[in-house]
Write an enzyme that holds these catalytic residues in place. Structure first.
Site, short mmCIF file in Angstrom:
data_model
loop_
_atom_site.label_atom_id
_atom_site.label_comp_id
_atom_site.label_asym_id
_atom_site.label_seq_id
_atom_site.Cartn_x
_atom_site.Cartn_y
_atom_site.Cartn_z
N ASP A 161 26.65 6.93 -23.12
CA ASP A 161 27.21 7.81 -22.52
C ASP A 161 28.34 8.61 -22.12
O ASP A 161 29.03 6.73 -21.23
CB ASP A 161 26.46 8.35 -21.09
N ASP A 209 18.40 5.63 -10.72
CA ASP A 209 19.25 5.89 -11.20
C ASP A 209 20.20 5.01 -10.09
O ASP A 209 20.13 4.54 -9.66
CB ASP A 209 20.79 7.29 -10.27
N GLU A 294 19.99 17.44 -20.72
CA GLU A 294 19.40 18.81 -21.17
C GLU A 294 19.27 19.97 -20.90
O GLU A 294 20.25 20.57 -20.52
CB GLU A 294 17.91 18.13 -20.69
N LYS A 402 19.42 17.46 -26.56
CA LYS A 402 18.29 17.14 -26.13
C LYS A 402 17.67 18.24 -25.30
O LYS A 402 18.12 18.85 -24.25
CB LYS A 402 18.58 15.90 -24.80
N THR A 449 12.13 14.42 -26.14
CA THR A 449 11.47 13.46 -24.77
C THR A 449 9.86 13.64 -24.07
O THR A 449 9.12 14.00 -25.26
CB THR A 449 11.69 13.19 -23.72
N GLU A 490 12.44 9.88 -27.66
CA GLU A 490 13.19 9.17 -27.19
C GLU A 490 12.13 8.50 -25.64
O GLU A 490 11.22 9.73 -25.81
CB GLU A 490 14.13 9.27 -26.23
N ASN A 491 11.41 7.60 -24.87
CA ASN A 491 10.64 7.68 -24.55
C ASN A 491 10.82 7.77 -23.14
O ASN A 491 12.14 7.95 -22.77
CB ASN A 491 9.60 6.01 -24.38
N ALA A 492 9.55 8.89 -22.19
CA ALA A 492 10.33 9.32 -21.34
C ALA A 492 10.47 7.88 -19.82
O ALA A 492 10.75 7.49 -19.19
CB ALA A 492 9.61 10.41 -20.75
N LEU A 493 9.03 6.89 -20.21
CA LEU A 493 9.06 5.95 -19.20
C LEU A 493 9.71 4.08 -19.61
O LEU A 493 9.62 4.19 -21.02
CB LEU A 493 7.68 5.87 -18.65
#
Length: 575
Positions: A161, A209, A294, A402, A449, A490-493
């Site tokens: 990022d 985070d 997003e 995204k 996602t 991408e994976n969520a978890l």
């Protein structure tokens, strides 16, 4: 702060409610950490021998071999017998022992053989705190060691990022890219690729985070005197995670509009890192379009009390968006429609308890359809404006955006959680096709996602949510593919188990797709000490091989399914 759809389950799901590891035994439940503080880089090589296939943007779906080959179990057996420790020169004895036991352990699920299937590049998200608030690279030596490890198992690149709140922190159009330059040089020296996110939102406040990066200080100062630069709910609560789309064309940011600010930032990045574009290190730019990067409204912010699976609230009550709504109502000839719904419940309501979202509710009335059309069109128009300028700034480079996976209440008629987020996708309307069409206009890839989530798990843990992540993934992926745009995911978890990886593979490479469609890339969330634990790292390496279309030696193939697949290929009509 608003919460990404990729994060909500970390706090709401029961411990271990999702993960069902199928390869680890109890003797490895407390496996030692693969790299203690990542301080054993000498065990790992820094480059990978042999040629390396690369995704080419112009193909739309990637370059790959089109004929899927299924290997017999005898071949797989031979490959297992021929395997030596040299196949894993980067893994110490404890990991080798673990892998040996994994390979001897029968799998609890049946798998497809992905050998010979399309090559899907794999990227890994770097930690949120890789660059600090002074735009300095944190722990460069440790990062080099970690990247060498990822490179050793053929990871294609990393995602980082580029935070607006760091780079343009103090004064308008004064940019500090110093830490990012050091990072990019390291990535280039290791012959990895970069996915770079233009992050115009706040970081921090979400579950998981570990850093806080606010919007630029000069922007928050403006917000003190003009809080309408932020998204606002019906009660007047402001969300400071990102700027409202109502000021996209309003000169309220020290003489500039919001889209001008975004464009100037992107143009500065393109000029600063020209050499990394020219030599192909930067393979893709993902453009942040809203909260959590997003394209959606911040309809379910935790700081305002939202909890899963609440339907969320509409976020259109700043004076700029209300002015837009008033104009739209006047053009339609119904000035009394210049208002948000007054019967849509609150953040944690359920659809059936609201007059607006219940079956037969006002969402499907003349007024409801007008409001939802305006609300969703405002979202699409924002994406259209920013992606148009991104193409101008990054001409010749692949761009992406995204889209969040709002899958709760998907099995209801109204799809309430999607509506409040800006996706006009009730049961009688396809809300993702117009978004895909807008992406196609700018030749942008769609990053989606939750490809590893299973509907059955959601039903077991949260039956009241009437969620269907599998149905949502299928709808969105097909909307994008029908529009002929590449789809990444991408994976969520934080996924470390084989069940999760296999679900990703199934979505990444649909079985017997007549058009050979598949994901253009996959980004793993996220580099962490947990990923580097021996058993987790072994599973990740195995997953990468399958995503790259390579054979794995411990595959437990469902012979009946494999035979049916081969028969389907034999009887398929020839062009």
């Amino acid at each position: 702060m608003a919460i990404s759809s990729a994060q909500i389950f970390r706090s709401s799901r029961p411990p271990n409610g999702f993960f069902r590891a199928t390869t680890t035994s109890s003797s490895f439940s407390n496996a030692q950490t693969f790299l203690a503080s990542f301080g054993v880089a000498s065990r790992f090589r820094s480059s990978v021998a042999g040629s390396h296939r690369r995704w080419k943007c112009e193909s739309g779906y990637g370059t790959y071999a089109t004929n899927t080959q299924f290997r017999t179990m005898a071949v797989l057996k031979d490959e297992r017998e021929e395997r030596t420790e040299d196949d894993h020169p980067l893994i110490d004895d404890s990991v080798a022992t673990f892998q040996s036991q994994v390979e001897d352990k029968p799998a609890e699920i049946r798998e497809r053989d992905f050998a010979g299937t399309p090559y899907i590049p794999i990227y890994v998200m770097l930690p949120l705190g890789t660059i600090d608030m002074n735009s300095e690279l944190v722990d460069p030596e440790g990062l080099v060691n970690q990247l060498k490890i990822l490179k050793s198992i053929n990871v294609d690149g990393v995602m980082i990022d580029c935070w607006w709140g760091i780079v343009e922190a103090h004064s308008p159009q004064v940019y500090n890219w110093s830490g990012y330059r050091k990072l990019f040089q390291i990535v280039r020296d290791l012959h990895l690729k970069l996915q770079v996110v233009m992050s115009f939102h706040e970081c921090g406040g979400n579950v998981g985070d570990d850093v806080h990066i606010p919007l630029p200080g000069w922007v928050t100062e403006i917000g003190l005197s003009n809080p309408d630069i932020y998204f606002t709910d019906r009660e007047g609560k402001r969300n400071t995670e990102c700027l409202t789309w109502g000021i996209d064309k309003e000169r309220v940011l020290k003489g500039r509009t919001a889209v001008e600010v975004y464009f100037d930032y992107m143009r500065s990045f393109r000029v600063e890192f020209d050499e990394f574009f020219e030599d192909g290190v930067i393979s893709e730019i993902e453009v942040g379009l809203g909260p959590c990067g997003e394209l959606r409204y911040p309809s379910y912010p935790a700081k305002h009390g939202w909890r899963y699976p609440g339907i969320g609230e509409f976020q259109c009550y700043d004076k700029y968006l209300m002015k837009s709504l008033t104009k739209a109502a006047e053009v339609r000839g119904h000035s009394n429609w210049a208002r948000g719904p007054d019967n849509a419940g609150s953040y944690n309501s359920t659809p059936h308890k609201t007059g607006f979202f219940r079956d037969g509710g006002e969402y499907d009335s003349y007024y409801g359809r007008f409001f939802l059309n305006w609300y969703s069109r405002t979202l699409i128009d924002h994406g259209d404006r920013v992606l148009s300028l991104a193409n101008l700034a990054f001409e010749g480079t692949c761009i992406a955006a995204k889209l969040s996976g709002i899958h709760w209440w998907y099995k209801t008629a109204s799809h309430a959680a999607e509506l409040t987020a800006g996706f006009y996708n009730p049961a009688n309307r396809d809300g993702y096709a117009p978004i895909a069409t807008m992406f196609k206009k700018h030749e942008a890839a769609l990053n989606f996602t939750c490809v590893e989530l299973r509907t059955l798990d959601q039903h077991e843990d949260f039956p009241e949510a009437l969620a269907d992540p599998e149905g949502l993934v299928w709808q969105v992926l097909n909307a994008a593919w029908d529009a002929c745009i590449p789809v990444a995911s991408e994976n969520a978890l934080n996924c470390h188990d084989r069940d999760g990886y296999n679900k990703i593979l199934v979505n990444a490479k649909p079985l017997n797709d007549p058009d050979g469609r598949h994901l253009s890339a996959f980004t793993y969330l996220r580099l962490s000490p947990a990923l580097m634990e021996a058993h987790n790292f072994a599973e990740f390496e195995r997953f990468i091989k399958q995503m790259h279309g390579e054979a794995v030696s411990d595959l437990q193939v469902d012979l009946e399914t494999m035979h049916a697949d081969v028969m389907d290929e034999e009887v398929a009509p020839q062009d």
